[in-house]
Design a protein around this motif. Structure first.
Motif, short mmCIF file in Angstrom:
data_model
loop_
_atom_site.label_atom_id
_atom_site.label_comp_id
_atom_site.label_asym_id
_atom_site.label_seq_id
_atom_site.Cartn_x
_atom_site.Cartn_y
_atom_site.Cartn_z
N THR A 193 0.83 -1.20 0.00
CA THR A 193 0.00 0.00 0.00
C THR A 193 0.88 1.26 0.00
N ASN A 194 0.26 2.38 -0.32
CA ASN A 194 0.92 3.68 -0.19
C ASN A 194 -0.14 4.71 0.17
N ILE A 195 0.26 5.95 0.39
CA ILE A 195 -0.67 6.99 0.83
C ILE A 195 -1.79 7.19 -0.20
N PHE A 196 -1.42 7.26 -1.48
CA PHE A 196 -2.42 7.48 -2.52
C PHE A 196 -3.42 6.33 -2.58
N SER A 197 -2.90 5.11 -2.51
CA SER A 197 -3.81 3.95 -2.60
C SER A 197 -4.72 3.88 -1.37
N SER A 198 -4.21 4.31 -0.23
CA SER A 198 -5.03 4.31 0.98
C SER A 198 -6.19 5.29 0.84
N LEU A 199 -5.91 6.47 0.27
CA LEU A 199 -6.96 7.45 0.05
C LEU A 199 -7.98 6.94 -0.96
N ALA A 200 -7.47 6.35 -2.06
CA ALA A 200 -8.35 5.81 -3.10
C ALA A 200 -9.24 4.70 -2.54
N PHE A 201 -8.67 3.85 -1.69
CA PHE A 201 -9.44 2.74 -1.12
C PHE A 201 -10.52 3.26 -0.18
N CYS A 202 -10.18 4.30 0.57
CA CYS A 202 -11.15 4.89 1.49
C CYS A 202 -12.34 5.48 0.72
N ILE A 203 -12.04 6.24 -0.34
CA ILE A 203 -13.10 6.84 -1.14
C ILE A 203 -13.92 5.77 -1.85
N SER A 204 -13.23 4.80 -2.45
CA SER A 204 -13.94 3.76 -3.20
C SER A 204 -14.77 2.87 -2.30
N SER A 205 -14.32 2.67 -1.06
CA SER A 205 -15.10 1.87 -0.11
C SER A 205 -16.42 2.57 0.19
N PHE A 206 -16.37 3.89 0.32
CA PHE A 206 -17.59 4.65 0.57
C PHE A 206 -18.54 4.53 -0.62
N VAL A 207 -17.97 4.63 -1.82
CA VAL A 207 -18.79 4.55 -3.04
C VAL A 207 -19.43 3.17 -3.17
N THR A 208 -18.63 2.12 -3.00
CA THR A 208 -19.13 0.76 -3.25
C THR A 208 -20.02 0.22 -2.13
N THR A 209 -19.86 0.73 -0.91
CA THR A 209 -20.68 0.22 0.19
C THR A 209 -21.86 1.13 0.52
N LYS A 210 -21.79 2.38 0.07
CA LYS A 210 -22.87 3.33 0.39
C LYS A 210 -23.58 3.84 -0.88
N ILE A 211 -22.86 4.61 -1.70
CA ILE A 211 -23.47 5.23 -2.88
C ILE A 211 -23.99 4.18 -3.85
N TRP A 212 -23.25 3.09 -4.00
CA TRP A 212 -23.62 2.01 -4.93
C TRP A 212 -25.02 1.48 -4.64
N LYS A 213 -25.44 1.58 -3.37
CA LYS A 213 -26.72 1.00 -2.95
C LYS A 213 -27.87 2.00 -2.98
N THR A 214 -27.60 3.25 -3.37
CA THR A 214 -28.65 4.26 -3.37
C THR A 214 -29.63 4.03 -4.52
N LYS A 215 -30.81 4.63 -4.39
CA LYS A 215 -31.84 4.49 -5.42
C LYS A 215 -31.38 5.09 -6.75
N LEU A 216 -30.64 6.21 -6.67
CA LEU A 216 -30.16 6.85 -7.89
C LEU A 216 -29.19 5.94 -8.64
N ALA A 217 -28.24 5.35 -7.92
CA ALA A 217 -27.27 4.45 -8.54
C ALA A 217 -27.98 3.26 -9.18
N LYS A 218 -28.93 2.70 -8.47
CA LYS A 218 -29.65 1.54 -8.99
C LYS A 218 -30.50 1.89 -10.20
N LYS A 219 -30.99 3.13 -10.22
CA LYS A 219 -31.77 3.58 -11.37
C LYS A 219 -30.88 3.70 -12.60
#
Length: 260
Positions: free
Chosen positions: A160-186
């Motif tokens: 890992t590195n600092i950049f990948s840690s930031l990317a993983f943090c952001i992507s985790s939010f997207v894939t576990t939260k935003i991905w499940k929203t009604k807008l994303a599913k639409k």
């Protein structure tokens, strides 16, 4: 390394399955007993901890699908079980595999390898067949080398590195939260071309989240993870959505329907 190897794999359109099969084939050629299992067919608590464990999955937005994250997060204490990881991607995963390795280390799995393979893109910028074949052949050789390295005790482990840690943090939010929203599913929701669909049910059989029910034609629920299996393997090419420009499959339908 244990003589018995169990590889649990999630593959959307076949890239990860190809890599899993090559790794398993390499182990078997070197006197190991290796078996590939569908991740969606094995409950996390039922994995065989009395073997070397392989976990393979698809990269999605610098992370992986919500289904895969839930499966990994639900794994039992590893009790020191030797484990190797691999992922496939169309370009970069931002060292996502290294962060998944850290999650498993906290669960007491001993990581002996963690590597990503750049396979044909199955979503945007899908390459032509010749380029796809060349990329597959190149990376299957790398998969064989990776398996031999694990056997010899020097399996490659992505850092890992600092950049990948930031990317993983952001992507985790997207894939576990935003991905499940009604807008994303639409946005991701598939439409059925009723002139092409014959109600064969292939899409429902392939769906890892049981999101599709056949009532003359496919009916989609709200559990889609956008793995693209249904659209990519529809015999009639009857499924599409707002953002899928071109479909791709790495293996044939029979191989994707394997039972183990």
């Amino acid at each position: 390394m244990h003589k018995n190897v169990n590889i649990y794999v999630f593959s959307g359109t076949g890239n990860t399955l190809l890599v899993a099969n090559k790794i398993s084939e390499t182990f078997n050629k070197n006197s190991y007993n290796s078996t590939v299992h569908k991740m969606e067919s094995v409950k996390p608590q039922d994995i065989n901890l009395n073997s070397t464990i392989g976990i393979g999955f698809t990269t999605a937005f610098w992370n992986t699908f919500p289904f895969v994250r839930t499966w990994i997060d639900s794994l039992p204490d590893g009790n020191g079980a030797e484990t190797f990881l691999f992922t496939t991607m169309g370009d970069s995963s931002c060292a996502m595999i290294a962060h998944i390795a850290k999650i498993l280390e906290k669960k007491n799995y001993k990581i002996i390898g963690a590597k990503g393979f750049i396979m044909p893109n199955n979503f945007l910028l899908v390459l032509n067949d010749a380029k796809n074949i060349a990329r597959i052949e190149k990376n299957l050789l790398k998969a064989e080398e990776y398996a031999k390295g694990i056997i010899n005790g020097n399996g490659y482990i992505k850092k890992t590195n600092i950049f990948s840690s930031l990317a993983f943090c952001i992507s985790s939010f997207v894939t576990t939260k935003i991905w499940k929203t009604k807008l994303a599913k639409k946005i991701m929701k598939f439409k059925v071309d009723t002139k092409k669909c014959n109600g064969c049910g292939t899409c429902a059989t392939l769906c890892p989240t049981e999101n599709i029910e056949i009532k003359d034609i496919p009916q989609f629920k709200d559990k889609c993870i956008f793995c693209l299996r249904c659209a990519s393997y529809c015999p009639q090419q009857a499924l599409s959505n707002k953002i899928l420009l071109k479909t791709y499959r790495a293996v044939n339908l029979k191989d994707m329907l394997w039972k183990k």
